[in-house]
Design an enzyme around this catalytic site. Structure first.
Site, PDB file in Angstrom:
ATOM      1  N   ARG A 108      -8.129   4.212  -7.484  1.00  0.00           N
ATOM      2  CA  ARG A 108      -9.476   4.088  -7.029  1.00  0.00           C
ATOM      3  C   ARG A 108     -10.213   5.380  -7.355  1.00  0.00           C
ATOM      4  NH1 ARG A 108     -11.613   1.789  -1.710  1.00  0.00           N
ATOM      5  NH2 ARG A 108      -9.841   0.430  -1.493  1.00  0.00           N
ATOM      6  N   SER A 177      -0.095  10.048  -4.396  1.00  0.00           N
ATOM      7  CA  SER A 177       0.784   9.724  -3.264  1.00  0.00           C
ATOM      8  C   SER A 177       2.244   9.567  -3.644  1.00  0.00           C
ATOM      9  CB  SER A 177       0.262   8.487  -2.556  1.00  0.00           C
ATOM     10  OG  SER A 177      -1.065   8.744  -2.155  1.00  0.00           O
ATOM     11  N   ASP A 230      -2.086  10.469   0.067  1.00  0.00           N
ATOM     12  CA  ASP A 230      -2.888   9.547   0.877  1.00  0.00           C
ATOM     13  C   ASP A 230      -2.833   9.863   2.381  1.00  0.00           C
ATOM     14  OD1 ASP A 230      -0.246   8.799   0.911  1.00  0.00           O
ATOM     15  OD2 ASP A 230      -0.602   6.699   0.389  1.00  0.00           O
TER      16      ASP A 230
HETATM   17 MG    MG Z   1      -2.871   3.664  -0.900  1.00  0.00          MG
END
Ligand code: MG
Ligand code: ADP
Length: 493
Positions: A108, A177, A230
């Site tokens: 994202r 992450s 994250d």
């Molecule tokens: Mg995630």
């Protein structure tokens, strides 16, 4: 009666007897099958049991491992990584910042215009792009090139309502992450991949350098000002909205947790003294392991066949990548040993990871009287048709066993963190508010799971703390959090 008629009658009677015997045999066999299938599920359920006493042992083990991981590098299965984040957002952050979130099935990119205490979040935009599976196991250049190209496109398409002061470089908070050994707020080397990624040449490399080179190749003028994961992003985003947030937990494809530690309680920390006296710790709790964990033969087989055998054992029993697969493994055994779906084992059922957790949760949440959703999922995913209501009920029960164990173990993990922070009891009659920011697709969409988690946490906390500890869903706080951390670590401050 003539001879012919007598013969016919005898044949008829014999046929009827044979048919009756067949029916009886079939019933007996079917009864036997059910009994065998039930025994398999019962045994599984028994091994998955998580009574409160056991959860408390697990929480204690978590606390012990946290201490050990903070004491020395390699002191525990829990890496307890120092994030270099010692100043969480305050609300004063100002300007245009970007975030890139990589760590699962999608990545994202986001931009946010921050307006300080008065303006807060003036405007934000994001796009989500899925990662082609061949890039998850290719080379780091291929992966970073793909991401940098998307990022460059995102910047090209920027509207007039986002403002970058003249002569300034764009700044990015990079949420990556996976376990990273951080060397500063904006650099760190990859320790290992998890969650289905496996790109050998990236391990041991500086991930910020890798991304920066790819951005340069794309002609993109952008600086990575904060490297986080994250959980840290979620913690930062949560804190921006609520100053009682002190920990964050992710339950998505994988699982992890981060929390705010007192800097002097980190023996292995030899860096510059923290101004706030605090330091955010990335636990990498997915790698937690304890003899108290209620693991089954199905967990062990799944682990042995995974990309990272022996690792991420806690994650493999609680997170979204794995729950559906555990259900599939039990069903497969029931098909093989108890002919649960008839005489042949449905071929699709033998395919690892074919039953994904969102499908499992759809079945688990099926409230129709004939369990229509369960029937449809079995047909669509596994090509198993015409299942009886009894079969479907069995499957819902199986989903419940796997989800409840995962949710209860997650609650035990959180309780362990609260214990480490000394927030599991009321001190001197003072009730401090403690908020845990929670995010991830599993937590967000699997209601049976999240309800069970919250109920279990309440059970562990007891009456007295019920209303001072709160789990708050941070809806993609991680992206904003990373952008906020880029702002608070801007080169222009
Ligand atoms: Mg995630
Ligand atoms: P990621 O962890 O990949 O960054 P998310 O936080 O969005 O991304 O989590 C996605 C994961 O959440 C999926 O891999 C899946 O395991 C789980 N998930 C998504 N939707 C559902 C659902 N409806 N029910 C249960 N689990 C879900």
């Amino acid at each position: 009666m003539g001879k012919v008629a007598v013969t016919a009658a005898v044949i008829c009677a014999a046929a009827a007897c044979a048919a009756a015997a067949l029916v009886v045999r079939h019933r007996m066999r079917s009864k036997g099958r059910w009994a065998r299938a039930m025994a398999i599920v019962k045994e599984f359920e028994e091994k998955c049991r998580t009574p409160i006493a056991k959860l408390k042992q697990i929480a204690d083990a978590m606390t012990v491992e946290m201490h050990a991981g903070l004491a020395s590098e390699g002191g525990s299965k829990l890496k307890m990584l120092i994030s270099y984040v010692d100043n969480l957002p305050t609300g004063d952050e100002h300007g245009l910042f970007y975030a890139l979130d990589l760590g699962g099935t999608n990545f994202r990119v986001l931009r946010v215009q921050l307006g300080g205490k008065s303006g807060r979040i003036i405007k934000q935009e994001f796009v989500e792009v899925s990662i082609p599976s061949h890039l998850m196991v290719g080379t780091s250049d291929a992966l970073f090139n793909y991401i940098a190209a998307e990022l460059a496109k995102f910047v090209r398409e920027e509207g007039q309502d986002f403002h970058l002061p003249l002569g300034r470089q764009r700044e990015l908070g990079f949420t990556f992450s996976f376990p990273v050994m951080q060397t500063s707020i904006a650099s760190g080397t990859l320790i290992k991949w998890t969650k289905g990624f496996s790109i050998d040449d990236a391990v041991g490399q500086d991930v910020v350098a890798g991304l920066t080179r790819a951005m340069e190749r794309q002609g993109l003028e952008m600086r990575v000002s904060a490297l986080v994961n994250d959980t840290i992003g979620t913690l930062a985003g949560g804190r921006y909205l609520n100053e009682d947030v002190v920990a964050a937990v992710i339950l998505g494809t994988g699982s992890n947790a981060a929390y705010v530690e007192r800097a002097h309680a980190i023996p292995k920390w030899h860096g510059p003294s923290s101004k706030s006296g605090e330091m955010v710790i990335n636990m990498e709790w997915g790698n937690f392991k304890s003899s108290h964990l209620p693991l089954t033969e199905y967990d062990r087989a799944m682990d042995a066949e995974s990309l990272n055998p022996g690792e991420q054992i806690f994650e493999k029993s609680i997170s979204g990548l794995y729950l559906g697969e555990i259900v599939r493994r039990v069903l497969c055994r029931m098909a093989e040993e108890a002919a649960f779906f008839g005489d042949i084992v449905p071929p699709k059922l033998k395919i690892p990871f074919i039953l994904r957790t969102p499908e499992m949760s759809a079945m688990h949440h099926d409230t129709s009287p004939d369990l229509r959703v369960v029937g449809a999922k079995l047909k669509d995913i596994l090509e198993i048709c015409n299942t009886s209501l009894r079969t479907r009920k069995f499957i819902v029960e199986l989903c419940n066993i796997v989800a409840s164990r995962g949710a209860r173990l997650s609650a035990a993990g959180i309780f362990g963190i609260l214990k480490k922070m000394g927030r599991d009891t009321v001190k001197d009659g003072e009730k401090r508010r403690t908020v845990i920011a929670m995010d991830g697709g599993l937590y967000e969409h699997y209601t049976e799971f999240s309800n069970c988690l919250e109920n279990t946490l309440r059970e562990l906390l007891g009456e007295e703390l019920l209303d001072s500890v709160l789990v708050e869903h941070s809806n993609d706080g991680s992206g904003i959090g990373a952008a906020l951390l880029a702002a608070s670590h801007s080169q222009y401050l």
